[in-house]
Structures are given as structure tokens and as C-alpha cells.
Design a protein around this motif. Structure first.
Motif, PDB file in Angstrom:
ATOM      1  N   PHE A 257       0.831  -1.253  -0.059  1.00 21.25           N
ATOM      2  CA  PHE A 257      -0.055  -0.003   0.195  1.00 21.25           C
ATOM      3  C   PHE A 257       0.949   0.978  -0.028  1.00 21.25           C
ATOM      4  O   PHE A 257       0.457   2.411  -0.331  1.00 21.25           O
ATOM      5  CB  PHE A 257      -0.863  -0.069   1.509  1.00 21.25           C
ATOM      6  N   THR A 258       2.065   1.177   0.317  1.00 17.16           N
ATOM      7  CA  THR A 258       2.987   2.066   0.477  1.00 17.16           C
ATOM      8  C   THR A 258       2.581   3.390   1.317  1.00 17.16           C
ATOM      9  O   THR A 258       2.674   4.553   1.239  1.00 17.16           O
ATOM     10  CB  THR A 258       3.484   2.916  -1.027  1.00 17.16           C
ATOM     11  N   THR A 259       1.971   2.675   2.518  1.00 20.58           N
ATOM     12  CA  THR A 259       1.483   3.528   3.669  1.00 20.58           C
ATOM     13  C   THR A 259       1.937   3.145   4.793  1.00 20.58           C
ATOM     14  O   THR A 259       2.169   1.868   5.203  1.00 20.58           O
ATOM     15  CB  THR A 259       0.093   3.907   3.482  1.00 20.58           C
ATOM     16  N   PRO A 260       2.282   3.870   5.900  1.00 17.90           N
ATOM     17  CA  PRO A 260       2.343   3.387   7.262  1.00 17.90           C
ATOM     18  C   PRO A 260       1.404   2.266   7.715  1.00 17.90           C
ATOM     19  O   PRO A 260       0.139   2.621   7.612  1.00 17.90           O
ATOM     20  CB  PRO A 260       2.438   4.710   8.084  1.00 17.90           C
ATOM     21  N   VAL A 261       1.883   1.417   8.595  1.00 17.29           N
ATOM     22  CA  VAL A 261       0.860   0.133   9.124  1.00 17.29           C
ATOM     23  C   VAL A 261      -0.208   0.807   9.711  1.00 17.29           C
ATOM     24  O   VAL A 261       0.033   1.935  10.851  1.00 17.29           O
ATOM     25  CB  VAL A 261       1.517  -0.632   9.834  1.00 17.29           C
ATOM     26  N   ARG A 262      -1.412   0.655   9.804  1.00 10.92           N
ATOM     27  CA  ARG A 262      -2.677   0.780  10.653  1.00 10.92           C
ATOM     28  C   ARG A 262      -3.313  -0.249  11.145  1.00 10.92           C
ATOM     29  O   ARG A 262      -3.096  -1.372  10.639  1.00 10.92           O
ATOM     30  CB  ARG A 262      -3.768   1.595   9.694  1.00 10.92           C
ATOM     31  N   LEU A 263      -3.857   0.161  12.339  1.00  9.47           N
ATOM     32  CA  LEU A 263      -4.673  -1.019  13.020  1.00  9.47           C
ATOM     33  C   LEU A 263      -5.786  -1.503  12.112  1.00  9.47           C
ATOM     34  O   LEU A 263      -6.523  -1.007  11.531  1.00  9.47           O
ATOM     35  CB  LEU A 263      -5.170  -0.381  14.059  1.00  9.47           C
ATOM     36  N   GLY A 264      -5.996  -2.817  12.110  1.00 10.71           N
ATOM     37  CA  GLY A 264      -6.997  -3.475  11.277  1.00 10.71           C
ATOM     38  C   GLY A 264      -7.135  -4.820  11.438  1.00 10.71           C
ATOM     39  O   GLY A 264      -6.316  -5.451  12.088  1.00 10.71           O
ATOM     40  N   THR A 265      -8.400  -5.396  10.891  1.00 12.83           N
ATOM     41  CA  THR A 265      -8.363  -7.091  10.871  1.00 12.83           C
ATOM     42  C   THR A 265      -8.720  -7.544   9.647  1.00 12.83           C
ATOM     43  O   THR A 265      -9.390  -6.902   8.832  1.00 12.83           O
ATOM     44  CB  THR A 265      -9.624  -7.176  11.883  1.00 12.83           C
TER      45      THR A 265
END
Length: 203
Positions: free
Chosen positions: A160-168
Motif C-alpha cells: 500500500f506504500t503507507t504506514p501500518v494501521r490497526l485493522g483486521t
């Protein structure tokens, strides 16, 4: 019949269930304001509208190993007709809260996990019951949280070339896409062999 549109329809139904769960949460207002579009079906890395609170993104699929090699399926109304078996899929979604308020993100995350735990099956889409693809699939889908291993999580967000986010992750199985080929009428000897799971002609 589970047409090719079933993949699209399952995503909408999954979002609908999450939206209703969030909207009906006692003593908590997630700010959806009755607008289901605030849960976007886009990638969490997309250029999202400022009003978006979460994304539900179909990021990959797999073939169910348990229903992969089925024999032709008999027609319930025409004894001599056999249908080509459906394509059995596992759909993998990623639910990601994207609110600017991290407290809201944590609440969204917890409520969705609770909803998935309480609603482990999907037996209808938009109020219409699922069929069983001529007995080649279950009339109910299993829906479950799918924890992502650190390597998979890192690889996904790197893509995604973005910082890691919280998700499931959310796994939905088994989603059957019926064959578009017409049913075939088989000769009696071939019909018997098919029913028994044998190949070739029988004496």
C-alpha cells in the motif's frame, strides 16, 4: 443461482452488517449519521474522503481446497441433467478504521470484532436467501476474523506504500460462483459412473 456478481454482493452485505452493528451500538455514536458510504470499499491507501471512518477492502481471494474438484451435480428437476460444479472461493477482506481520532479507531475495531464474533454466518444477501449451487455449496457462508501474521501485515502495508494501521482481516467462505455452462444430459452408464465418482464407461 450464484452468479459472478456474488463477489460484489457479498462485499456489500458484509459492509451492511458492519454498518448496522455500528449504528445500533448502545451508548456509542460512531458518527456514521446514517450514511453507509462512510465505510468505504476502497483500499485504505486510497485518497479517501474526509468523511470516511473505515474501509472494507477485498484484497485477495483463494480457492477452497475442500470443494475444488467436485463431480458434475445432478439437477433436482431433471434426473438426466448434470451441472458443472461451481468455483468455490475464500474471500479475504481487510477492515481498517481510518478516523483521525485514534480513540474512535479503537472503538470501531473492538465493535467490529464483537460483531464478527456474534454473526459468524451469512445466509442471505439483501434479504434474499443464498442458494446451494445445486448442492455444490453450503447455503450459508462462514464469516470470521482473520488475524494477519506480522510478515503478511508488513507486506500488505508495504504494497500500500503507507504506514501500518490497526485493522483486521475478515475471511468469508465458501463463496460459490456457478458455472455459466449449460447443464449436460449424460448417458446412463456415464451418469452412474459420475454418481459413484468413477471415470470411464462402466460395463
Amino acid at each position: 443461482m450464484s452468479d459472478f456478481s456474488i463477489v460484489h454482493d457479498v462485499g456489500l452485505e458484509l459492509r451492511r452488517g458492519i454498518f448496522e452493528a455500528l449504528s445500533s451500538t448502545p451508548d456509542t455514536d460512531f458518527g456514521l449519521a446514517g450514511n453507509i458510504e462512510r465505510i468505504s470499499l476502497q483500499s485504505p491507501a486510497a485518497d479517501l474522503d474526509d468523511e470516511t471512518l473505515a474501509t472494507l477492502y477485498l484484497y485477495r481471494f483463494g480457492i477452497s481446497p475442500f470443494l475444488r474438484n467436485q463431480h458434475p451435480l445432478p439437477d433436482a428437476e431433471d434426473p438426466g441433467a448434470f451441472h458443472h460444479p461451481p468455483l468455490p472461493l475464500q474471500l479475504h477482506f481487510l477492515f481498517t478504521p481510518v478516523s483521525k481520532e485514534e480513540t474512535t479507531n479503537l472503538l470501531l475495531f473492538g465493535r467490529v470484532l464483537q460483531h464478527l464474533h456474534d454473526s459468524a454466518t451469512m445466509s442471505s444477501i439483501n434479504g434474499e436467501p443464498l442458494d446451494d449451487s445445486h448442492s455444490g455449496a453450503s447455503p450459508a457462508l462462514r464469516v470470521s476474523p482473520e488475524p494477519l501474521e506480522p510478515e503478511a501485515l508488513y507486506g500488505l502495508w508495504t504494497a500500500f506504500t503507507t504506514p501500518v494501521r490497526l485493522g483486521t482481516g475478515i475471511r468469508v467462505e465458501t463463496v460459490a460462483i456457478d458455472s455459466a455452462l449449460p447443464a449436460e444430459h449424460l448417458a446412463r452408464t456415464r451418469t452412474m459412473a459420475t454418481a459413484l465418482g468413477l471415470s470411464g464407461r462402466q460395463p
